[in-house]
Design a protein around this motif. Sequence first.
Motif, PDB file in Angstrom:
ATOM      1  N   SER A  11       4.167   2.977 -15.474  1.00  0.00           N
ATOM      2  CA  SER A  11       2.858   2.178 -15.414  1.00  0.00           C
ATOM      3  C   SER A  11       1.240   2.201 -15.565  1.00  0.00           C
ATOM      4  O   SER A  11       1.393   3.358 -16.580  1.00  0.00           O
ATOM      5  N   ASP A  12       0.757   1.339 -15.105  1.00  0.00           N
ATOM      6  CA  ASP A  12      -0.597   1.666 -16.005  1.00  0.00           C
ATOM      7  C   ASP A  12      -0.756   1.675 -18.021  1.00  0.00           C
ATOM      8  O   ASP A  12      -1.427   2.786 -18.123  1.00  0.00           O
ATOM      9  N   GLY A  35       3.326  -1.801 -12.337  1.00  0.00           N
ATOM     10  CA  GLY A  35       1.363  -2.383 -12.534  1.00  0.00           C
ATOM     11  C   GLY A  35       0.449  -1.474 -13.463  1.00  0.00           C
ATOM     12  O   GLY A  35       0.211  -1.061 -14.274  1.00  0.00           O
ATOM     13  N   ASP A  36      -1.003  -2.877 -13.596  1.00  0.00           N
ATOM     14  CA  ASP A  36      -1.787  -2.958 -15.028  1.00  0.00           C
ATOM     15  C   ASP A  36      -1.000  -2.664 -15.884  1.00  0.00           C
ATOM     16  O   ASP A  36      -1.101  -1.928 -16.485  1.00  0.00           O
ATOM     17  N   VAL A  55       5.252  -4.789 -10.505  1.00  0.00           N
ATOM     18  CA  VAL A  55       4.168  -5.291 -10.108  1.00  0.00           C
ATOM     19  C   VAL A  55       2.344  -5.636 -10.388  1.00  0.00           C
ATOM     20  O   VAL A  55       2.658  -5.268 -11.214  1.00  0.00           O
ATOM     21  N   ARG A  56       1.595  -7.085  -9.533  1.00  0.00           N
ATOM     22  CA  ARG A  56       0.827  -6.793 -10.989  1.00  0.00           C
ATOM     23  C   ARG A  56      -0.623  -5.681 -10.399  1.00  0.00           C
ATOM     24  O   ARG A  56      -0.157  -5.361  -8.873  1.00  0.00           O
ATOM     25  N   GLY A  57      -1.105  -5.234 -10.895  1.00  0.00           N
ATOM     26  CA  GLY A  57      -2.259  -4.551 -10.735  1.00  0.00           C
ATOM     27  C   GLY A  57      -3.355  -4.857 -10.432  1.00  0.00           C
ATOM     28  O   GLY A  57      -3.635  -6.128 -10.953  1.00  0.00           O
ATOM     29  N   ASP A  60      -4.718  -6.876 -13.591  1.00  0.00           N
ATOM     30  CA  ASP A  60      -3.386  -7.818 -13.804  1.00  0.00           C
ATOM     31  C   ASP A  60      -3.657  -9.359 -13.643  1.00  0.00           C
ATOM     32  O   ASP A  60      -3.600  -9.527 -12.768  1.00  0.00           O
ATOM     33  N   ALA A  65      -0.304 -13.601 -15.886  1.00  0.00           N
ATOM     34  CA  ALA A  65       0.184 -12.761 -14.185  1.00  0.00           C
ATOM     35  C   ALA A  65       0.097 -12.772 -13.608  1.00  0.00           C
ATOM     36  O   ALA A  65       0.715 -12.658 -12.105  1.00  0.00           O
ATOM     37  N   GLU A  70       2.769  -8.888  -6.009  1.00  0.00           N
ATOM     38  CA  GLU A  70       2.043  -7.640  -6.596  1.00  0.00           C
ATOM     39  C   GLU A  70       2.957  -6.462  -5.229  1.00  0.00           C
ATOM     40  O   GLU A  70       2.875  -5.550  -4.992  1.00  0.00           O
ATOM     41  N   HIS A  85       1.589  -1.494  -6.633  1.00  0.00           N
ATOM     42  CA  HIS A  85       0.673  -1.075  -7.936  1.00  0.00           C
ATOM     43  C   HIS A  85      -0.307   0.544  -6.468  1.00  0.00           C
ATOM     44  O   HIS A  85      -0.657   1.183  -7.916  1.00  0.00           O
ATOM     45  N   HIS A 110      -2.055   2.985 -10.304  1.00  0.00           N
ATOM     46  CA  HIS A 110      -2.864   2.503 -10.370  1.00  0.00           C
ATOM     47  C   HIS A 110      -4.262   3.847 -10.312  1.00  0.00           C
ATOM     48  O   HIS A 110      -4.738   3.991 -10.925  1.00  0.00           O
TER      49      HIS A 110
END
Length: 159
Positions: A11-12, A35-36, A55-57, A60, A65, A70, A85, A110
């Motif tokens: 992630s991130d 996400g991110d 998943v969209r952060g 993004d 994106a 989500e 996220h 996140h």
Amino acid sequence: MAAPLRIGLISDTHGLLRPEALDFLQGVDHIVHGGDIGGPDILERLGAIAPVSVVRGNNDTAVWAQSIPETVRLEIGGIALFAIHDLKALRPHLGPDPAALGVRVVVSGHSHKPACSERGGVLYVNPGSAGRRRFSLPIAVGELLIEAGQVRARLVTLA
């Protein structure tokens, strides 16, 4: 006896896919990105290793994106996973009891803080941030190991 399914968690990344993260993910059966992401090239590089669910952060926001959902719900090895996220946004999607909906694992991102806990029969895993360092938080990734209907998580600090 077959080896457990290995699901890589990341992630991130924020546009940075570290070589150590790529090394850790080699050989996984599937990758979940929390996400991110930071750019489509990250997903392309991860997709060269294994199938990717993403998943969209909150960062993004670019055109590339917009088609990324989500949330994602998937089943792997008989285990239902839900990815989002920001864990604070979970309740509108799954209500107060994700286990009642059959979810066994919730993967999030996140916060950039690696974390793993079990509540109400649901394993909550945040692999932390594999991208740029934020404050003094570690650079980390994770994995789920699924075998015979059981799942366990492992978090790994990279740098």
